[in-house]
Design an enzyme around this catalytic site. Structure first.
Site, PDB file in Angstrom:
ATOM      1  N   GLY A   1      11.255  15.262  14.381  1.00 29.75           N
ATOM      2  CA  GLY A   1      11.428  13.951  14.750  1.00 29.75           C
ATOM      3  C   GLY A   1      12.213  12.891  13.777  1.00 29.75           C
TER       4      GLY A   1
ATOM      5  N   ASP B   1       8.770   5.703  15.635  1.00 26.36           N
ATOM      6  CA  ASP B   1       8.441   7.042  15.411  1.00 26.36           C
ATOM      7  C   ASP B   1       8.836   7.844  16.656  1.00 26.36           C
ATOM      8  OD1 ASP B   1       7.492   9.307  14.528  1.00 26.36           O
ATOM      9  OD2 ASP B   1       5.385   8.837  14.414  1.00 26.36           O
ATOM     10  N   ILE B   2       9.696   8.678  16.674  1.00 24.66           N
ATOM     11  CA  ILE B   2      10.031   9.385  17.844  1.00 24.66           C
ATOM     12  C   ILE B   2       9.760  11.005  17.518  1.00 24.66           C
ATOM     13  CG2 ILE B   2      11.620   9.821  19.568  1.00 24.66           C
ATOM     14  CD1 ILE B   2      12.964   7.126  18.595  1.00 24.66           C
ATOM     15  N   ASP B   3       8.905  11.652  18.362  1.00 23.84           N
ATOM     16  CA  ASP B   3       8.813  13.081  18.112  1.00 23.84           C
ATOM     17  C   ASP B   3       9.314  13.787  19.118  1.00 23.84           C
ATOM     18  OD1 ASP B   3       7.598  12.897  15.640  1.00 23.84           O
ATOM     19  OD2 ASP B   3       5.548  12.721  16.508  1.00 23.84           O
TER      20      ASP B   3
ATOM     21  N   GLU C   1       0.870  -1.294  -0.130  1.00 18.58           N
ATOM     22  CA  GLU C   1      -0.131   0.016   0.068  1.00 18.58           C
ATOM     23  C   GLU C   1       0.915   1.213   0.099  1.00 18.58           C
ATOM     24  OE1 GLU C   1      -3.264   2.473   2.550  1.00 18.58           O
ATOM     25  OE2 GLU C   1      -2.386   0.708   3.408  1.00 18.58           O
TER      26      GLU C   1
ATOM     27  N   ASP D   1       6.289   6.242  20.084  1.00 21.33           N
ATOM     28  CA  ASP D   1       4.953   6.025  19.985  1.00 21.33           C
ATOM     29  C   ASP D   1       4.944   4.742  19.716  1.00 21.33           C
ATOM     30  OD1 ASP D   1       2.336   6.063  18.651  1.00 21.33           O
ATOM     31  OD2 ASP D   1       2.690   7.785  17.598  1.00 21.33           O
TER      32      ASP D   1
END
Length: 459
Positions: free
Chosen positions: A200, A145-147, A77, A350
């Protein structure tokens, strides 16, 4: 939900994994060059590495080897975010030409990559009508995922999506801790770190066994990294359980976190410079007699001759001495020093993004519409040198192209821009070793199948 979901066949609330990056207001000087969606025509036409992205997503299945899964890339996708909040999900491409032509035609503001499904996602409605529930994700990179916005309670220079060179090293620490564990503790080799373009970093673990992990296995790996368990209402934000720290946490603390806290974060963020700031640290200590004694000392010397530059280090040493001196026998109090360091420096993931196959994640080399910056790869071996404020912007790249004049052979236009270094790193350090490994895996599986066939015939 603010976006229009086009041809998805699913509840808009099921759209997850995309960065919720539209709410915070950027500072004026954080967007030095701005963003012009009209420039995307040139970017996708001249600079975007279409073939590299397609080869990556094919994992060696785009060749002529008899064991190649020719349907593989066609079951992946891709999602596009277009202007006016139009959101195209469940797109798929069977060739590099299909993918490239679609990107050039639609000029998406953002490209997200989802899982490989059991069937072509564009044909999911036909399978749904047949009554067979066969449309399901079967493969997907293990992603993180790190912000920086999740660190707002421990940084005082910026907040929200704003970032500067004082707080960005928190992302560097996250890369070092997670990358080392993925390689040393889990044995993964093909790991890509990417700057999100704004606030991030993203991590893609692309080894074959990582891509084939179940949701339960992904959740187990995510939980392995889970130390930060606090929220804005809780005083104790980490949980370091047991009589001794896990070897992974010991390594992270001794090799990365402790020195970073004491040498960079403590003086850079001035963690003990005001009562409001040091009270947040004192809240982590469960012994009221110790916190009262420290508070008394610090309030007494508020007007002393201690310089502002030294006060953070001095107060930290006083706190450590109180907690780690001989009279403090309780393991819990001695552990408080480590808990403070972990609370302020340990990666804040996250978790939901890592736990589920169906999360979308932004593709490398997209241009972030809020900053105009390209989502470039980060070399974990030299991540401390990465400067988010110097990442090339779309307008800068177009200036560089114009300075050199356009050429007919567009394949290597990026080599004449500041994007060239990032594309070369992606190709040489990540993609080529990955594809070599994929081809070896395909060949090995094919030979094993042949041998099995021979053995069965010999009977």
């Amino acid at each position: 939900m603010t976006m229009e979901e086009v041809d998805s066949g699913r509840d808009p609330m099921e759209i997850d994994g995309c960065e919720p990056e539209g709410q915070e207001k950027m500072r004026e000087n954080a967007v030095p060059d701005g963003f012009d969606a009209n420039h995307l025509k040139v970017y996708y036409g001249k600079l975007f590495p279409h073939s590299d992205l397609f080869k990556w997503m094919s994992y060696g299945n785009d060749g002529k080897h008899p064991a190649c899964d020719q349907s593989y890339i066609g079951r992946r996708e891709f999602s596009f975010t277009l202007e006016d909040d139009i959101y195209l999900r469940f797109q798929s491409f069977n060739s590099i030409h299909e993918m490239e032509n679609s990107i050039k035609e639609k000029r998406p503001l953002k490209i997200d990559i989802g899982p490989v499904y059991s069937v072509d996602p564009t044909k999911r409605h036909a399978y749904a009508q047949s009554g067979d529930n066969v449309f399901t994700p079967v493969e997907r990179e293990l992603v993180f995922d790190i912000d920086i916005s999740d660190y707002d309670d421990v940084r005082y220079c910026c907040s929200g999506a704003d970032v500067c060179l004082e707080c960005w090293p928190l992302m560097t620490v996250a890369i070092k801790v997670i990358d080392t564990a993925l390689r040393d503790d889990f044995g993964f080799n093909h790991i890509l770190w990417v700057y999100s373009g704004r606030r991030g970093v993203h991590c893609w673990v692309c080894d074959g066994r990582a891509r084939r992990l179940s949701n339960e296995q992904r959740a187990a790996i995510a939980d392995y990294f889970r130390v930060y368990k606090g929220n804005e209402n809780s005083q104790k934000k980490v949980s370091l359980v047991g009589p001794a720290l896990h070897p992974f946490l010991v390594r992270s603390y001794t090799e990365v976190l402790k020195d970073f806290f004491e040498e960079k974060l403590l003086p850079g963020q001035k963690l003990f410079s005001t009562e409001e700031r040091y009270e947040k640290i004192l809240e982590i200590i469960p012994d009221e007699s110790i916190t009262s004694e420290l508070r008394g000392k610090w309030q007494e010397n508020r007007r002393s001759s201690i310089s502002k530059e030294d006060i953070n280090a001095i107060r930290w040493e006083q706190l450590k001495h109180m907690l780690q001196s001989g009279k403090q026998k309780a393991q819990g109090l001695r552990r408080c020093v480590e808990e403070i360091v972990f609370s302020y420096t340990y990666p804040r993931l996250d978790m939901e993004v890592s736990k589920h196959m169906n999360h979308l994640l932004k593709a490398p080399f997209c241009v972030h519409p809020k900053t105009g910056r390209v989502c470039v790869p980060i070399d974990p071996k030299s991540c401390e040198e990465f400067d988010p404020t110097s990442v090339p912007t779309l307008s800068k790249l177009l200036e560089e192209l114009n300075m050199g004049g356009f050429r007919a052979d567009a394949d290597d236009e990026w080599e004449r821009t500041s994007l060239g270094k990032s594309v070369k790193f992606f190709r040489l350090s990540f993609l080529q070793p990955l594809l070599k490994s994929c081809k070896e895996e395909i060949e090995s599986a094919y030979n094993a199948k042949l041998q099995l066939s021979k053995n069965s015939l010999s009977w």
